[in-house]
Design an enzyme around this catalytic site. Structure first.
Site: not given
Length: 263
Positions: A44, A66, A178
């Site tokens: 990631d 991402k 998040m």
């Protein structure tokens, strides 16, 4: 993209490995050993270069980073990469920030590997909530403040339709992953679901890294504080009385003094 459905076991193996919140010294011994042995590392964007540097010099890296609202590699494609690389006989390390099974989509990757006959093993890591709170010396539970902790994702689909009633309030801690980009909507949702506007909340930014920040305010001020302080991801929101503990700077008091609300 069609999923691989072969049931014949492959010679390779996939390890879903938690890289922790950033500090390479927080890796487990097993994670470090697997990095040294890996043929392929699928990682990631939040995995630090310091951690990637622990891998074997011969390892091949595949970045599947991402960004919010911009998935450079779709999840189905990531799953296919893992299956195909293991099918070539490789030891594949799928390296994820935090823990693979805490908002890491590790369950989806494990399911697809198993369905394709690929051996898969999960190596847990220190989740961001634990690493960030530890650096801020902020207990997520405390005999005088909280006996329950809930983890939720702040950017998942259908946020307004989720029921967060009872997750934040007296005797409870709510940790929101998040959630920085949706801070305003989160404040509205929590208050609508019964949370008090003056509930303490902390923002823990860049946990376990050298540029770590711990900021504190009241729930009603959260969105404004995120803008005033230019908070950026990765960051966690900790909602509850435990936010009064530890080293978080009291930005609500600072703002109130500047505005002349308090002396």
């Amino acid at each position: 993209m069609e999923k691989t459905t072969s049931k014949t076991p492959t010679a390779g193996k996939v390890y879903l490995v938690g890289a922790g919140p950033g500090d390479p010294e927080l890796l487990t011994l097993k994670a470090a050993r697997l990095l040294e042995r890996a043929d392929v590392i699928v990682h990631d964007g939040l995995v630090s270069q310091d951690i990637l540097d622990l891998a074997s010099p011969s390892a091949r890296y595949i970045s599947v980073a991402k960004k919010r609202s911009l998935h450079s590699v779709a999840q189905d494609q990531i799953n296919t990469i893992l299956i195909e690389e293991a099918g070539k006989g490789h030891l594949v390390v799928r390296l994820k920030g935090g823990d693979p099974f805490i908002f890491g989509r590790g369950g989806e990757e494990a399911d697809d590997c198993i369905a394709a006959g690929v051996a898969v093993e999960v190596v847990p890591g220190i989740s961001a909530a634990l690493g960030c709170a530890a650096q801020a010396r902020m207990p997520l539970t405390h005999r005088d403040a909280s006996s329950a902790v809930s983890f939720v994702a702040g950017q998942c689909k259908g946020l307004s339709d989720q029921n967060w009633s009872g997750l934040a309030g007296k005797g409870r801690t709510l940790v929101i992953y998040m959630g920085v980009a949706n801070a305003e909507a989160i404040v509205e949702k929590l208050i609508a679901d019964g949370a008090a506007p003056d509930l303490p909340v902390a923002v823990l930014e860049n946990g376990t890294r050298s540029d770590f920040r711990a900021l504190r305010t009241l729930l009603t001020d959260l969105g404004d504080m995120v803008r005033r302080e230019d908070v950026r991801s990765p960051a966690l929101l900790v909602v509850g009385e435990v936010a009064r503990y530890g080293d978080a700077e009291n930005k609500f008091l600072e703002f109130a003094q500047m505005a002349g609300v308090v002396a």
